[in-house]
Design a protein around this motif. Structure first.
Motif, PDB file in Angstrom:
ATOM      1  N   ARG A   1      31.765 -58.047  -1.578  1.00  0.00           N
ATOM      2  CA  ARG A   1      31.051 -57.201  -0.620  1.00  0.00           C
ATOM      3  C   ARG A   1      29.560 -57.350  -0.855  1.00  0.00           C
ATOM      4  O   ARG A   1      29.083 -57.267  -1.971  1.00  0.00           O
ATOM      5  CB  ARG A   1      31.458 -55.741  -0.809  1.00  0.00           C
ATOM      6  N   VAL A   2      28.817 -57.587   0.230  1.00  0.00           N
ATOM      7  CA  VAL A   2      27.363 -57.652   0.153  1.00  0.00           C
ATOM      8  C   VAL A   2      26.875 -56.201   0.095  1.00  0.00           C
ATOM      9  O   VAL A   2      27.230 -55.387   0.953  1.00  0.00           O
ATOM     10  CB  VAL A   2      26.768 -58.412   1.355  1.00  0.00           C
ATOM     11  N   ILE A   3      26.100 -55.882  -0.901  1.00  0.00           N
ATOM     12  CA  ILE A   3      25.743 -54.495  -1.181  1.00  0.00           C
ATOM     13  C   ILE A   3      24.931 -53.859  -0.058  1.00  0.00           C
ATOM     14  O   ILE A   3      25.243 -52.753   0.392  1.00  0.00           O
ATOM     15  CB  ILE A   3      25.024 -54.401  -2.540  1.00  0.00           C
ATOM     16  N   ASP A   4      23.905 -54.516   0.429  1.00  0.00           N
ATOM     17  CA  ASP A   4      23.031 -53.889   1.416  1.00  0.00           C
ATOM     18  C   ASP A   4      23.657 -53.758   2.801  1.00  0.00           C
ATOM     19  O   ASP A   4      23.495 -52.743   3.468  1.00  0.00           O
ATOM     20  CB  ASP A   4      21.704 -54.643   1.514  1.00  0.00           C
ATOM     21  N   SER A   5      24.381 -54.761   3.261  1.00  0.00           N
ATOM     22  CA  SER A   5      24.946 -54.738   4.621  1.00  0.00           C
ATOM     23  C   SER A   5      26.390 -54.267   4.666  1.00  0.00           C
ATOM     24  O   SER A   5      26.905 -53.957   5.733  1.00  0.00           O
ATOM     25  CB  SER A   5      24.874 -56.133   5.237  1.00  0.00           C
ATOM     26  N   GLU A   6      27.065 -54.262   3.517  1.00  0.00           N
ATOM     27  CA  GLU A   6      28.482 -53.932   3.389  1.00  0.00           C
ATOM     28  C   GLU A   6      29.400 -54.935   4.082  1.00  0.00           C
ATOM     29  O   GLU A   6      30.569 -54.642   4.358  1.00  0.00           O
ATOM     30  CB  GLU A   6      28.770 -52.496   3.830  1.00  0.00           C
ATOM     31  N   VAL A   7      28.882 -56.116   4.388  1.00  0.00           N
ATOM     32  CA  VAL A   7      29.726 -57.186   4.920  1.00  0.00           C
ATOM     33  C   VAL A   7      30.646 -57.648   3.796  1.00  0.00           C
ATOM     34  O   VAL A   7      30.218 -57.801   2.650  1.00  0.00           O
ATOM     35  CB  VAL A   7      28.878 -58.358   5.454  1.00  0.00           C
ATOM     36  N   GLN A   8      31.904 -57.835   4.137  1.00  0.00           N
ATOM     37  CA  GLN A   8      32.896 -58.281   3.164  1.00  0.00           C
ATOM     38  C   GLN A   8      33.330 -59.705   3.480  1.00  0.00           C
ATOM     39  O   GLN A   8      33.470 -60.073   4.645  1.00  0.00           O
ATOM     40  CB  GLN A   8      34.120 -57.361   3.199  1.00  0.00           C
ATOM     41  N   PHE A   9      33.532 -60.479   2.435  1.00  0.00           N
ATOM     42  CA  PHE A   9      34.036 -61.844   2.552  1.00  0.00           C
ATOM     43  C   PHE A   9      35.377 -61.892   1.830  1.00  0.00           C
ATOM     44  O   PHE A   9      35.440 -61.687   0.619  1.00  0.00           O
ATOM     45  CB  PHE A   9      33.064 -62.848   1.921  1.00  0.00           C
ATOM     46  N   GLY A  10      36.445 -62.139   2.601  1.00  0.00           N
ATOM     47  CA  GLY A  10      37.786 -62.206   2.029  1.00  0.00           C
ATOM     48  C   GLY A  10      38.227 -63.651   1.877  1.00  0.00           C
ATOM     49  O   GLY A  10      38.131 -64.433   2.824  1.00  0.00           O
ATOM     50  N   PHE A  11      38.714 -63.978   0.697  1.00  0.00           N
ATOM     51  CA  PHE A  11      39.108 -65.349   0.372  1.00  0.00           C
ATOM     52  C   PHE A  11      40.597 -65.416   0.080  1.00  0.00           C
ATOM     53  O   PHE A  11      41.145 -64.550  -0.608  1.00  0.00           O
ATOM     54  CB  PHE A  11      38.355 -65.845  -0.862  1.00  0.00           C
ATOM     55  N   GLU A  12      41.229 -66.447   0.602  1.00  0.00           N
ATOM     56  CA  GLU A  12      42.614 -66.729   0.254  1.00  0.00           C
ATOM     57  C   GLU A  12      42.605 -67.498  -1.061  1.00  0.00           C
ATOM     58  O   GLU A  12      41.858 -68.474  -1.211  1.00  0.00           O
ATOM     59  CB  GLU A  12      43.273 -67.574   1.346  1.00  0.00           C
ATOM     60  N   VAL A  13      43.413 -67.051  -2.014  1.00  0.00           N
ATOM     61  CA  VAL A  13      43.471 -67.692  -3.325  1.00  0.00           C
ATOM     62  C   VAL A  13      44.746 -68.531  -3.388  1.00  0.00           C
ATOM     63  O   VAL A  13      45.853 -67.984  -3.464  1.00  0.00           O
ATOM     64  CB  VAL A  13      43.464 -66.646  -4.461  1.00  0.00           C
ATOM     65  N   PRO A  14      44.607 -69.864  -3.342  1.00  0.00           N
ATOM     66  CA  PRO A  14      45.803 -70.710  -3.395  1.00  0.00           C
ATOM     67  C   PRO A  14      46.336 -70.807  -4.823  1.00  0.00           C
ATOM     68  O   PRO A  14      45.657 -70.440  -5.783  1.00  0.00           O
ATOM     69  CB  PRO A  14      45.270 -72.069  -2.914  1.00  0.00           C
ATOM     70  N   GLU A  15      47.555 -71.297  -4.949  1.00  0.00           N
ATOM     71  CA  GLU A  15      48.116 -71.494  -6.291  1.00  0.00           C
ATOM     72  C   GLU A  15      47.298 -72.508  -7.073  1.00  0.00           C
ATOM     73  O   GLU A  15      47.154 -72.398  -8.279  1.00  0.00           O
ATOM     74  CB  GLU A  15      49.576 -71.921  -6.193  1.00  0.00           C
TER      75      GLU A  15
ATOM     76  N   ALA B   1      25.623 -61.679   6.514  1.00  0.00           N
ATOM     77  CA  ALA B   1      25.540 -60.959   5.243  1.00  0.00           C
ATOM     78  C   ALA B   1      24.256 -60.137   5.145  1.00  0.00           C
ATOM     79  O   ALA B   1      24.262 -59.025   4.627  1.00  0.00           O
ATOM     80  CB  ALA B   1      25.623 -61.947   4.074  1.00  0.00           C
ATOM     81  N   ARG B   2      23.162 -60.676   5.640  1.00  0.00           N
ATOM     82  CA  ARG B   2      21.869 -59.970   5.583  1.00  0.00           C
ATOM     83  C   ARG B   2      21.807 -58.797   6.545  1.00  0.00           C
ATOM     84  O   ARG B   2      21.287 -57.741   6.217  1.00  0.00           O
ATOM     85  CB  ARG B   2      20.738 -60.928   5.943  1.00  0.00           C
ATOM     86  N   THR B   3      22.293 -58.994   7.771  1.00  0.00           N
ATOM     87  CA  THR B   3      22.048 -58.033   8.848  1.00  0.00           C
ATOM     88  C   THR B   3      23.256 -57.185   9.239  1.00  0.00           C
ATOM     89  O   THR B   3      23.086 -56.140   9.863  1.00  0.00           O
ATOM     90  CB  THR B   3      21.582 -58.765  10.117  1.00  0.00           C
ATOM     91  N   GLY B   4      24.455 -57.651   8.945  1.00  0.00           N
ATOM     92  CA  GLY B   4      25.649 -56.958   9.407  1.00  0.00           C
ATOM     93  C   GLY B   4      25.938 -57.205  10.879  1.00  0.00           C
ATOM     94  O   GLY B   4      26.779 -56.541  11.474  1.00  0.00           O
ATOM     95  N   SER B   5      25.254 -58.176  11.476  1.00  0.00           N
ATOM     96  CA  SER B   5      25.490 -58.500  12.880  1.00  0.00           C
ATOM     97  C   SER B   5      25.622 -60.013  13.038  1.00  0.00           C
ATOM     98  O   SER B   5      25.185 -60.780  12.193  1.00  0.00           O
ATOM     99  CB  SER B   5      24.368 -57.959  13.764  1.00  0.00           C
ATOM    100  N   VAL B   6      26.246 -60.402  14.157  1.00  0.00           N
ATOM    101  CA  VAL B   6      26.415 -61.819  14.471  1.00  0.00           C
ATOM    102  C   VAL B   6      25.745 -62.041  15.814  1.00  0.00           C
ATOM    103  O   VAL B   6      26.259 -61.598  16.851  1.00  0.00           O
ATOM    104  CB  VAL B   6      27.901 -62.223  14.529  1.00  0.00           C
ATOM    105  N   GLY B   7      24.593 -62.674  15.806  1.00  0.00           N
ATOM    106  CA  GLY B   7      23.850 -62.857  17.045  1.00  0.00           C
ATOM    107  C   GLY B   7      23.612 -61.502  17.688  1.00  0.00           C
ATOM    108  O   GLY B   7      23.151 -60.570  17.038  1.00  0.00           O
ATOM    109  N   PRO B   8      24.004 -61.339  18.957  1.00  0.00           N
ATOM    110  CA  PRO B   8      23.778 -60.062  19.641  1.00  0.00           C
ATOM    111  C   PRO B   8      24.844 -59.008  19.347  1.00  0.00           C
ATOM    112  O   PRO B   8      24.780 -57.901  19.876  1.00  0.00           O
ATOM    113  CB  PRO B   8      23.814 -60.468  21.114  1.00  0.00           C
ATOM    114  N   VAL B   9      25.821 -59.321  18.518  1.00  0.00           N
ATOM    115  CA  VAL B   9      26.923 -58.397  18.250  1.00  0.00           C
ATOM    116  C   VAL B   9      26.559 -57.491  17.084  1.00  0.00           C
ATOM    117  O   VAL B   9      26.393 -57.951  15.959  1.00  0.00           O
ATOM    118  CB  VAL B   9      28.229 -59.160  17.946  1.00  0.00           C
TER     119      VAL B   9
END
Length: 168
Positions: free
Chosen positions: A127-141, A8-16
């Protein structure tokens, strides 16, 4: 959770990192563990996977990383990543719920907002504003929404030969 907060902070995952070349990444992580079945204009696949980490590349010729996707929905309690210091498969003690994720983002100082374009029917997205990382959640019944995917995909670039100049 620390990997998600760092993402969320960086927009990267380890070296990716988006914008890097796939070949540079494979020098660090080795060959992908799996590839997608669709291919781009160059005949190569454009989706590569290392466990729960999926990488999307340019569908034309340059193999530039254009998207990073952490798939969590199908692996609620086991998570597999090729990162240094990570023991390949890690069990999660509980689901990654909406409340856990937003609390962790708030504690880390990550400003976020509801992301209406990807909030509908059985899913909600922030959506995290600075990095534009999005977190999508499944909403159960019933019960609390759980994290299905965390991703970032900056706008696509243009690659390949430059277009012919327009005559003056």
């Amino acid at each position: 959770m620390p990997i998600l907060v760092d993402f969320a902070r960086t927009g990267s995952v380890g070296p990716v990192r988006c914008g890097d070349q796939l070949t540079a990444l494979t020098e660090v992580l080795g060959p992908p563990w799996a590839t997608g079945t669709s291919s781009g204009h160059d005949g190569l696949p454009y989706l590569y996977a290392y466990g729960n980490l999926e990488i999307g590349t340019c569908q034309f010729f340059c193999q530039r990383i254009e998207g990073i996707y952490l798939q969590t929905g199908w692996a609620q309690f086991e998570f597999e990543l090729p990162l240094t210091g990570w023991s390949q498969v890690r069990s999660l003690p509980e689901p990654l719920t909406y409340r856990r994720v937003v609390d962790a983002l708030d504690a880390a100082g990550c400003r976020w907002e509801e992301f209406a374009p990807l909030t509908f029917d059985g899913q909600c997205t922030i959506r995290v504003i600075d990095s534009e990382v999005q977190f999508g959640f499944e909403v159960p019944e019933e019960g609390e929404p759980t994290l299905d995917i965390a991703s970032v995909a900056p706008p696509a670039h243009r690659c390949g030969p430059a277009p012919d100049p327009v005559p003056a």
